[in-house]
Scaffold this active site. Structure first.
Site, PDB file in Angstrom:
ATOM      1  N   ASP A   1       0.852  -1.159   0.070  1.00 61.08           N
ATOM      2  CA  ASP A   1       0.114  -0.015   0.119  1.00 61.08           C
ATOM      3  C   ASP A   1       1.212   1.385   0.074  1.00 61.08           C
ATOM      4  OD1 ASP A   1      -1.887   1.762   0.135  1.00 61.08           O
ATOM      5  OD2 ASP A   1      -2.433   1.294   2.163  1.00 61.08           O
TER       6      ASP A   1
ATOM      7  N   CYS B   1      -4.318   5.067  -2.473  1.00 61.88           N
ATOM      8  CA  CYS B   1      -5.586   5.824  -2.480  1.00 61.88           C
ATOM      9  C   CYS B   1      -5.437   7.016  -3.537  1.00 61.88           C
ATOM     10  CB  CYS B   1      -5.654   6.380  -1.038  1.00 61.88           C
ATOM     11  SG  CYS B   1      -4.229   7.180  -0.214  1.00 61.88           S
TER      12      CYS B   1
END
Length: 384
Positions: A284, A337
């Site tokens: 991530d 994100c």
């Protein structure tokens, strides 16, 4: 504090932020210096400040200036309120309006609160959803909880929260996701949260974990763990051997306490101690955060082309490093994100070009129009 006094406080805090202060620090400093302000006042000022940061460009236009006063004034106009009724100069209210306070319509990228240099890349990534997504990013993000399946079923957790006055609804992005609809400020003192039954986590972030091929007995690594939210979510999905790593180990300091509360085991691993042969590695990666600008609105205005290029280089390096320690039949998962193709599809295409023995069997975007943050996930495996 009166509503007008809250506006004056927000103007003071916003001026500090525009001068270079971090939003959270500026709010903390104001709160410490304003002992008279109750919890409701602090929350009200915080909401005004973050609303103005999300809509910085349009509010500055409507308010006539990129200043604390201009942003607060523009916010009133955006909500259809008469500023003259608020800017009275009486008591602790902002001073009365003058000629310098005249604003102008917020149109085009200004009205969408989109930096001009990002408009074309975002349009290319979002297509017909561009305007709708940018409008969504101007508003406060929903609060989501992840039900910890290691401790409770979704219905059980939802009922426990309701008993404490915290009402939630299901979200379709992930079976563990609950969107809080009432009394979000009660969460962190609730028994459901303190017992580890639920954790704060965006629904799209949960959907990223749901996309991973997790099975009992696997060795799993959260390569860019930070505070460990995704490591905790993975540990609750199956009986796994979960390692958490971050280039800055200080970011992981809360993981042991969070894991103990959740009733799961997570091992913290420093860079020099990372092994090989992981069945699943989640990267991530650091990114622009363009999918979560509602939560970190300063990030929208701080991002530059140079910083984006730097982030893309970091992402590529992380992918190449992580690929070296995945088991031969393992899965490397890449997540951001971000809503930008440069950090998502283009990054994966470049990885596959550098590593022709790999392929990507699954890629998925999550849009703010689905209610949660903008996210991207890609799974990578070696050709059999």
């Amino acid at each position: 504090m009166t509503p007008q006094a809250r506006l004056s406080a927000a103007i003071e805090v916003l001026d500090q932020i525009l001068a270079g202060a971090a939003a959270e620090q500026a709010l903390t400093n104001w709160g410490r210096a304003s002992r008279f302000a109750g919890s409701g006042d602090r929350a009200g000022v915080r909401d005004l400040v973050f609303d103005a940061l999300r809509c910085r460009r349009s509010y500055a236009a409507l308010g006539g200036a990129l200043s604390g006063r201009g942003l607060v004034l523009g916010g009133l106009r955006d909500r259809g309120l008469d500023p003259a009724e608020w800017f009275t100069g009486i008591g602790h209210a902002p001073s009365v309006l003058g000629a310098a306070d005249a604003g102008f319509p917020a149109e085009g990228n200004v009205g969408l609160d989109c930096p001009d240099w990002l408009a074309d890349p975002l349009q290319a990534a979002l297509g017909d959803d561009f305007a709708g997504v940018m409008q969504a990013m101007r508003r406060r993000a929903p609060i989501f909880l992840r039900v910890n399946l290691a401790k409770a079923a979704v219905a059980e957790a939802r009922a426990a929260l309701a008993d404490e006055g915290i009402l939630c609804r299901l979200n379709s992005l992930a079976k563990t996701a609950l969107e809080v609809t009432e009394n979000a400020r009660k969460i962190q003192n609730s028994q459901a949260y303190l017992s580890g039954m639920v954790e704060l986590q965006d629904a799209a972030s949960q959907a990223v974990i749901a996309a991973l091929p997790l099975r009992d007995g696997q060795r799993v690594l959260d390569y860019c763990s930070g505070g460990g939210g995704k490591a905790l979510a993975m540990a609750a999905q199956a009986r796994l051997d979960v390692d958490a790593h971050d280039v800055d180990p200080r970011r992981m300091r809360d993981i042991p306490a969070r894991a103990a509360r959740a009733g799961v085991q997570i091992k913290l691993v420093e860079t020099a101690a990372i092994g090989t042969g992981y069945d699943v590695i989640l990267t991530d990666v650091p990114c622009s955060g363009s999918g979560s600008w509602r939560r970190d609105p300063q990030g929208k205005w701080a991002l530059t082309p140079a910083r984006l290029a730097e982030l893309c280089a970091i992402q590529a390096d992380i992918l190449d490093r992580a690929a070296q320690i995945v088991a031969p039949t393992g899965t490397l998962a890449y997540a951001t994100c971000s809503m930008l193709r440069a950090e998502n599809e283009d990054q994966i295409a470049q990885f596959l070009k550098r590593n022709p023995a790999w392929h990507s069997p699954h890629q998925q975007r999550f849009s703010p129009l689905q209610g949660a943050d903008g996210f991207f996930v890609a799974l990578l495996t070696r050709e059999s």
